[in-house]
Motif scaffolding. Structure first.
Motif, PDB file in Angstrom:
ATOM      1  N   PRO A   1       0.807  -1.231   0.000  1.00 22.43           N
ATOM      2  CA  PRO A   1       0.000   0.000   0.000  1.00 22.43           C
ATOM      3  C   PRO A   1       0.836   1.275   0.000  1.00 22.43           C
ATOM      4  CG  PRO A   1      -0.948  -1.595   1.511  1.00 22.43           C
ATOM      5  CD  PRO A   1       0.388  -2.145   1.097  1.00 22.43           C
ATOM      6  N   LEU A   2       2.008   1.244   0.614  1.00 24.02           N
ATOM      7  CA  LEU A   2       2.866   2.430   0.605  1.00 24.02           C
ATOM      8  C   LEU A   2       3.427   2.691  -0.796  1.00 24.02           C
ATOM      9  CD1 LEU A   2       4.702   1.928   4.006  1.00 24.02           C
ATOM     10  CD2 LEU A   2       3.209   3.840   3.406  1.00 24.02           C
ATOM     11  N   TRP A   3       3.759   1.639  -1.508  1.00 22.94           N
ATOM     12  CA  TRP A   3       4.182   1.803  -2.904  1.00 22.94           C
ATOM     13  C   TRP A   3       3.047   2.421  -3.718  1.00 22.94           C
ATOM     14  CZ3 TRP A   3       9.008   1.378  -4.730  1.00 22.94           C
ATOM     15  CH2 TRP A   3       9.942   0.615  -4.003  1.00 22.94           C
ATOM     16  N   SER A   4       1.821   1.979  -3.459  1.00 21.32           N
ATOM     17  CA  SER A   4       0.669   2.541  -4.172  1.00 21.32           C
ATOM     18  C   SER A   4       0.509   4.027  -3.875  1.00 21.32           C
ATOM     19  CB  SER A   4      -0.610   1.793  -3.785  1.00 21.32           C
ATOM     20  OG  SER A   4      -0.535   0.434  -4.169  1.00 21.32           O
ATOM     21  N   SER A   5       0.788   4.431  -2.636  1.00 24.28           N
ATOM     22  CA  SER A   5       0.718   5.848  -2.273  1.00 24.28           C
ATOM     23  C   SER A   5       1.686   6.680  -3.107  1.00 24.28           C
ATOM     24  CB  SER A   5       1.034   6.043  -0.791  1.00 24.28           C
ATOM     25  OG  SER A   5       0.046   5.477   0.024  1.00 24.28           O
ATOM     26  N   LEU A   6       2.887   6.152  -3.314  1.00 27.31           N
ATOM     27  CA  LEU A   6       3.865   6.877  -4.119  1.00 27.31           C
ATOM     28  C   LEU A   6       3.406   7.000  -5.562  1.00 27.31           C
ATOM     29  CD1 LEU A   6       7.289   5.505  -2.818  1.00 27.31           C
ATOM     30  CD2 LEU A   6       6.003   7.517  -2.082  1.00 27.31           C
TER      31      LEU A   6
ATOM     32  N   TRP B   1      -0.343   8.211   2.470  1.00 29.48           N
ATOM     33  CA  TRP B   1       0.967   7.740   2.936  1.00 29.48           C
ATOM     34  C   TRP B   1       0.966   7.572   4.452  1.00 29.48           C
ATOM     35  CZ3 TRP B   1       5.722   5.984   1.405  1.00 29.48           C
ATOM     36  CH2 TRP B   1       6.768   6.085   2.337  1.00 29.48           C
ATOM     37  N   GLY B   2       0.546   8.598   5.192  1.00 21.15           N
ATOM     38  CA  GLY B   2       0.554   8.538   6.644  1.00 21.15           C
ATOM     39  C   GLY B   2      -0.358   7.464   7.186  1.00 21.15           C
ATOM     40  N   GLU B   3      -1.534   7.313   6.589  1.00 21.10           N
ATOM     41  CA  GLU B   3      -2.477   6.289   7.042  1.00 21.10           C
ATOM     42  C   GLU B   3      -1.932   4.893   6.797  1.00 21.10           C
ATOM     43  OE1 GLU B   3      -5.981   7.205   4.880  1.00 21.10           O
ATOM     44  OE2 GLU B   3      -6.433   9.053   6.006  1.00 21.10           O
ATOM     45  N   ARG B   4      -1.373   4.688   5.625  1.00 20.29           N
ATOM     46  CA  ARG B   4      -0.852   3.357   5.287  1.00 20.29           C
ATOM     47  C   ARG B   4       0.422   3.038   6.057  1.00 20.29           C
ATOM     48  NH1 ARG B   4      -2.201   3.817  -1.237  1.00 20.29           N
ATOM     49  NH2 ARG B   4      -4.468   3.929  -0.937  1.00 20.29           N
ATOM     50  N   LEU B   5       1.196   4.055   6.365  1.00 18.32           N
ATOM     51  CA  LEU B   5       2.380   3.860   7.198  1.00 18.32           C
ATOM     52  C   LEU B   5       1.975   3.402   8.592  1.00 18.32           C
ATOM     53  CD1 LEU B   5       5.426   4.107   7.664  1.00 18.32           C
ATOM     54  CD2 LEU B   5       5.078   6.548   8.151  1.00 18.32           C
ATOM     55  N   ALA B   6       0.951   4.049   9.159  1.00 19.66           N
ATOM     56  CA  ALA B   6       0.472   3.658  10.486  1.00 19.66           C
ATOM     57  C   ALA B   6      -0.039   2.219  10.477  1.00 19.66           C
ATOM     58  CB  ALA B   6      -0.633   4.607  10.939  1.00 19.66           C
ATOM     59  N   LYS B   7      -0.720   1.833   9.401  1.00 16.71           N
ATOM     60  CA  LYS B   7      -1.236   0.466   9.304  1.00 16.71           C
ATOM     61  C   LYS B   7      -0.100  -0.537   9.216  1.00 16.71           C
ATOM     62  CE  LYS B   7      -4.336  -2.503   6.636  1.00 16.71           C
ATOM     63  NZ  LYS B   7      -5.217  -2.604   5.439  1.00 16.71           N
TER      64      LYS B   7
ATOM     65  N   LEU C   1      17.505  -2.945  13.438  1.00 17.30           N
ATOM     66  CA  LEU C   1      17.730  -1.909  12.435  1.00 17.30           C
ATOM     67  C   LEU C   1      16.532  -1.787  11.499  1.00 17.30           C
ATOM     68  CD1 LEU C   1      21.470  -2.622  11.604  1.00 17.30           C
ATOM     69  CD2 LEU C   1      20.573  -0.464  12.473  1.00 17.30           C
ATOM     70  N   ALA C   2      15.965  -2.925  11.103  1.00 22.61           N
ATOM     71  CA  ALA C   2      14.796  -2.897  10.218  1.00 22.61           C
ATOM     72  C   ALA C   2      13.597  -2.262  10.920  1.00 22.61           C
ATOM     73  CB  ALA C   2      14.458  -4.314   9.757  1.00 22.61           C
ATOM     74  N   ARG C   3      13.383  -2.588  12.203  1.00 23.80           N
ATOM     75  CA  ARG C   3      12.285  -1.985  12.948  1.00 23.80           C
ATOM     76  C   ARG C   3      12.459  -0.465  13.042  1.00 23.80           C
ATOM     77  NH1 ARG C   3      13.063  -6.355  16.350  1.00 23.80           N
ATOM     78  NH2 ARG C   3      14.106  -5.062  17.915  1.00 23.80           N
ATOM     79  N   ARG C   4      13.691  -0.055  13.217  1.00 22.83           N
ATOM     80  CA  ARG C   4      13.938   1.384  13.341  1.00 22.83           C
ATOM     81  C   ARG C   4      13.673   2.106  12.021  1.00 22.83           C
ATOM     82  NH1 ARG C   4      15.758   4.708  17.055  1.00 22.83           N
ATOM     83  NH2 ARG C   4      16.913   6.581  16.481  1.00 22.83           N
ATOM     84  N   MET C   5      13.980   1.462  10.915  1.00 25.96           N
ATOM     85  CA  MET C   5      13.674   2.070   9.621  1.00 25.96           C
ATOM     86  C   MET C   5      12.189   2.375   9.507  1.00 25.96           C
ATOM     87  SD  MET C   5      15.852   0.439   6.491  1.00 25.96           S
ATOM     88  CE  MET C   5      15.995  -1.265   6.979  1.00 25.96           C
ATOM     89  N   LEU C   6      11.360   1.405   9.895  1.00 22.83           N
ATOM     90  CA  LEU C   6       9.913   1.592   9.817  1.00 22.83           C
ATOM     91  C   LEU C   6       9.438   2.603  10.857  1.00 22.83           C
ATOM     92  CD1 LEU C   6       7.128   0.908   8.745  1.00 22.83           C
ATOM     93  CD2 LEU C   6       7.134  -1.154  10.196  1.00 22.83           C
ATOM     94  N   ALA C   7       9.976   2.512  12.067  1.00 21.65           N
ATOM     95  CA  ALA C   7       9.520   3.387  13.153  1.00 21.65           C
ATOM     96  C   ALA C   7       9.840   4.848  12.895  1.00 21.65           C
ATOM     97  CB  ALA C   7      10.139   2.937  14.479  1.00 21.65           C
ATOM     98  N   THR C   8      10.922   5.122  12.180  1.00 22.89           N
ATOM     99  CA  THR C   8      11.348   6.506  11.970  1.00 22.89           C
ATOM    100  C   THR C   8      10.897   7.081  10.632  1.00 22.89           C
ATOM    101  OG1 THR C   8      13.473   5.736  11.098  1.00 22.89           O
ATOM    102  CG2 THR C   8      13.373   6.256  13.462  1.00 22.89           C
ATOM    103  N   ALA C   9      10.139   6.331   9.858  1.00 20.21           N
ATOM    104  CA  ALA C   9       9.629   6.855   8.582  1.00 20.21           C
ATOM    105  C   ALA C   9       8.741   8.064   8.849  1.00 20.21           C
ATOM    106  CB  ALA C   9       8.837   5.781   7.848  1.00 20.21           C
ATOM    107  N   PRO C  10       8.978   9.186   8.160  1.00 23.90           N
ATOM    108  CA  PRO C  10       8.172  10.388   8.410  1.00 23.90           C
ATOM    109  C   PRO C  10       6.736  10.209   7.936  1.00 23.90           C
ATOM    110  CG  PRO C  10       9.688  10.746   6.582  1.00 23.90           C
ATOM    111  CD  PRO C  10      10.039   9.416   7.163  1.00 23.90           C
ATOM    112  N   GLY C  11       5.780  10.450   8.830  1.00 26.01           N
ATOM    113  CA  GLY C  11       4.374  10.286   8.481  1.00 26.01           C
ATOM    114  C   GLY C  11       3.814  11.443   7.693  1.00 26.01           C
TER     115      GLY C  11
END
Length: 207
Positions: free
Chosen positions: A39-44, A54-60, A113-123
């Protein structure tokens, strides 16, 4: 052009795709299925990372992958948690920290490291936030592949291949704009399959 130069010159869509692709290739470390970030790719494709989708799908995605706040994600030796103040720890505490660090596996470090990548993605990102995230994701993904590489030192085959994929994604977005998203996703999918096979092989080796 170098990876650093490509990130420096990328536009917002390219930066978001670069960070997302790095994260997507590392999904096997988070226990997610291959479609969790689609879904995030679809947002782009629909409008970039600055839209509400983007923000909604990132939260999901964070909820599906049970991604905690990065401030709570501490893995010794990775700089993922707050550093203690100088002189604040006793000798016993230092020994305990050293023992804990020794007990942390490369897989655990890579997953953190992978969790941090997702956690720090700007919403709700702007160009500066995306550039910082893309740069951090690039470094984290290379470190993840270095931790899991068969080579003891330097850039082994996993690291070299990850660097090539990062360059390919940025070049595709720079050259084709939104039209580069599909081939960029294909590049990321290939890398995810490789990493999933590596994770499975290492798990079998421990059993």
């Amino acid at each position: 052009m170098s990876l650093v130069d490509l990130i420096a010159r990328a536009d917002e869509r390219g930066l978001a795709a670069s960070g997302l692709a790095c994260l997507d290739r590392c999904v096997p470390l988070l226990g997610g299925d291959d479609e969790v970030l689609r879904p995030l790719w679809s947002s782009l494709a629909d409008g970039g990372a600055d839209g509400d989708a983007w923000g909604e799908r990132l939260a999901k995605a964070r909820a599906e992958l049970d991604c905690a706040d990065p401030s709570a994600d501490t893995v010794l030796g990775l700089g993922l948690g707050p550093d203690p103040a100088p002189g604040s720890g006793s000798g016993a505490e230092t020994e305990t920290e050293a023992e804990t660090e020794a007990a942390v596996s490369d897989e655990d470090r890579a997953a953190a490291l992978a969790r941090r990548m997702l956690a720090t993605a700007p919403g709700d990102p702007g160009a500066s936030a995306l550039r910082a995230w893309a740069d951090a994701c690039s470094a984290a993904a290379l470190q993840i592949h270095r931790l899991l590489d068969v080579a003891a030192d330097g850039d082994g085959p996993l690291v070299a291949a990850e660097r090539r994929r990062q360059v390919a994604v940025l070049e595709l977005l720079a050259g084709r704009g939104a039209g580069g998203l599909r081939p960029a996703l294909e590049v990321s999918t290939e890398g995810r399959r490789v990493l999933r096979a590596v994770v499975s092989r290492r798990a079998r080796g421990r059993s």
